[in-house]
Design a protein around this motif. Structure first.
Motif, PDB file in Angstrom:
ATOM      1  N   SER A   1      28.993  31.197 -26.637  1.00 10.75           N
ATOM      2  CA  SER A   1      28.523  30.250 -27.658  1.00 10.75           C
ATOM      3  C   SER A   1      26.997  30.149 -27.689  1.00 10.75           C
ATOM      4  O   SER A   1      26.418  29.733 -28.685  1.00 10.75           O
TER       5      SER A   1
ATOM      6  N   SER B   1      25.053  24.392 -33.741  1.00 12.68           N
ATOM      7  CA  SER B   1      25.324  23.951 -32.370  1.00 12.68           C
ATOM      8  C   SER B   1      26.219  24.926 -31.598  1.00 12.68           C
ATOM      9  O   SER B   1      27.346  25.195 -32.004  1.00 12.68           O
TER      10      SER B   1
ATOM     11  N   CYS C   1      32.510  29.874 -23.408  1.00 17.69           N
ATOM     12  CA  CYS C   1      31.446  29.026 -22.875  1.00 17.69           C
ATOM     13  C   CYS C   1      30.085  29.719 -22.972  1.00 17.69           C
ATOM     14  O   CYS C   1      29.145  29.192 -23.576  1.00 17.69           O
TER      15      CYS C   1
ATOM     16  N   GLY D   1      31.264  18.876 -36.558  1.00 16.68           N
ATOM     17  CA  GLY D   1      30.280  19.730 -35.876  1.00 16.68           C
ATOM     18  C   GLY D   1      28.988  19.835 -36.657  1.00 16.68           C
ATOM     19  O   GLY D   1      28.814  19.184 -37.694  1.00 16.68           O
TER      20      GLY D   1
ATOM     21  N   PRO E   1      30.618  18.395 -30.643  1.00 20.89           N
ATOM     22  CA  PRO E   1      31.781  18.386 -31.513  1.00 20.89           C
ATOM     23  C   PRO E   1      32.793  17.304 -31.121  1.00 20.89           C
ATOM     24  O   PRO E   1      32.823  16.858 -29.980  1.00 20.89           O
TER      25      PRO E   1
ATOM     26  N   TYR F   1      27.710  24.259 -28.981  1.00 21.52           N
ATOM     27  CA  TYR F   1      28.860  23.474 -28.508  1.00 21.52           C
ATOM     28  C   TYR F   1      29.940  23.364 -29.585  1.00 21.52           C
ATOM     29  O   TYR F   1      31.129  23.329 -29.283  1.00 21.52           O
ATOM     30  N   ALA F   2      29.524  23.308 -30.848  1.00 23.04           N
ATOM     31  CA  ALA F   2      30.500  23.220 -31.949  1.00 23.04           C
ATOM     32  C   ALA F   2      31.173  24.572 -32.202  1.00 23.04           C
ATOM     33  O   ALA F   2      32.292  24.640 -32.700  1.00 23.04           O
TER      34      ALA F   2
ATOM     35  N   CYS G   1      36.784  14.642 -27.253  1.00 16.99           N
ATOM     36  CA  CYS G   1      35.340  14.912 -27.216  1.00 16.99           C
ATOM     37  C   CYS G   1      34.982  15.896 -26.101  1.00 16.99           C
ATOM     38  O   CYS G   1      35.775  16.132 -25.202  1.00 16.99           O
ATOM     39  N   GLU G   2      33.732  16.399 -26.170  1.00 17.23           N
ATOM     40  CA  GLU G   2      33.158  17.354 -25.210  1.00 17.23           C
ATOM     41  C   GLU G   2      33.748  18.757 -25.436  1.00 17.23           C
ATOM     42  O   GLU G   2      34.950  18.967 -25.327  1.00 17.23           O
ATOM     43  N   SER G   3      32.849  19.719 -25.702  1.00 14.90           N
ATOM     44  CA  SER G   3      33.270  21.038 -26.187  1.00 14.90           C
ATOM     45  C   SER G   3      34.302  21.762 -25.311  1.00 14.90           C
ATOM     46  O   SER G   3      35.321  22.230 -25.809  1.00 14.90           O
TER      47      SER G   3
ATOM     48  N   ARG H   1      32.246  26.529 -29.915  1.00 18.36           N
ATOM     49  CA  ARG H   1      33.321  26.722 -28.928  1.00 18.36           C
ATOM     50  C   ARG H   1      34.703  26.350 -29.461  1.00 18.36           C
ATOM     51  O   ARG H   1      35.618  27.181 -29.443  1.00 18.36           O
ATOM     52  N   PRO H   2      34.895  25.092 -29.940  1.00 21.07           N
ATOM     53  CA  PRO H   2      36.228  24.766 -30.460  1.00 21.07           C
ATOM     54  C   PRO H   2      36.603  25.589 -31.686  1.00 21.07           C
ATOM     55  O   PRO H   2      37.780  25.887 -31.904  1.00 21.07           O
TER      56      PRO H   2
END
Length: 234
Positions: free
Chosen positions: A168, A15, A165, A11, A58, A17-18, A68-70, A20-21
């Motif tokens: 973040s 970000s 979602c 990540g 991420p 998006y990073a 792949c894809e958050s 989220r996980p």
């Protein structure tokens, strides 16, 4: 988690998006190694090999297999460690479909408008994009009231898929508010979302994961300076 399980997350610290996980992994009490990527320098071999299609973070690597894809990663974490912690996606198929619908709305319609409002130089385009952002927040306010049924989160009593979602992006929103000196989350227009944002930020899992607002604001300021100097050279 079994001895043979190895979990790695690629990540970048700023970000959304990073984030989220990371939240999902913490909610499920999964131990993982975090690898910080430098998207302005040269991307690591591991990133290019793990996500050859988009070359973006991420990426979750679980026992050498990349995901792949958050939001796809969040679903994967929820299903893989389903016996640990609460469920992230709602259990009812209709509620799950709603969570996915509104998450797609945030990622494909609302956030692109916010991004455009931030980077465009044209005042007309900026005003039009900001209208879309505000309209989107009103729609999300209604969605929250309907989905949460009076509970603190989209996911009910605990953080769920839709919370991760939209949540973040909150640090980015707050950092932008600090930079521009204007409120994007308006209590008079979206009272429920404002209350939700405050609940989200005060959650222990979130506090351990999200970067500091001031640090993100400084980073955005640097990006702006970088963009201006690049524009003046061209």
């Amino acid at each position: 988690m079994g001895e043979r399980e190895k979990v790695k997350l690629l990540g970048v610290w700023y970000s959304p998006y990073a984030i989220r996980p990371m939240i999902a992994l913490h909610l499920k009490s999964v131990e993982y190694d975090y690898v910080e990527e430098d998207l302005f320098g040269s991307k690591s071999e591991l990133l290019l090999k793990s996500n050859p299609v988009h070359k973006k973070v991420p990426v979750l690597i679980h026992n050498t297999k990349p995901v792949c894809e958050s939001l796809n990663i969040v679903e994967y974490i929820d299903e893989t460690w389903n016996s640990s912690g609460q469920s992230i996606l709602p259990s009812h198929p209709h509620d799950r479909a709603l969570a996915r619908f509104w998450s797609a709305f945030v990622d494909n319609k609302w956030f692109p408008a916010l991004k455009l409002a931030t980077i465009t130089k044209s005042e007309d385009a900026k005003a039009k994009a900001m209208e879309e952002v505000e309209e989107g927040l009103l729609q999300l306010e209604d969605a929250f009231v309907s989905i949460s049924k009076g509970k603190p989160f989209f996911g009910g009593e605990a953080i769920g898929f839709m919370d991760i979602c939209l949540g973040s992006f909150l640090v980015l929103l707050k950092a932008m508010e600090e930079l521009k000196g204007e409120k994007l989350f308006d209590e008079s227009k979206t009272p429920s979302l404002c209350k939700w944002a405050s609940e989200f930020f005060s959650d222990e899992t979130v506090k351990n994961v999200v970067p500091e607002i001031k640090k993100v604001a400084e980073f955005l300021r640097e990006l702006e300076v970088r963009a201006q100097s690049a524009a003046s050279r061209s």
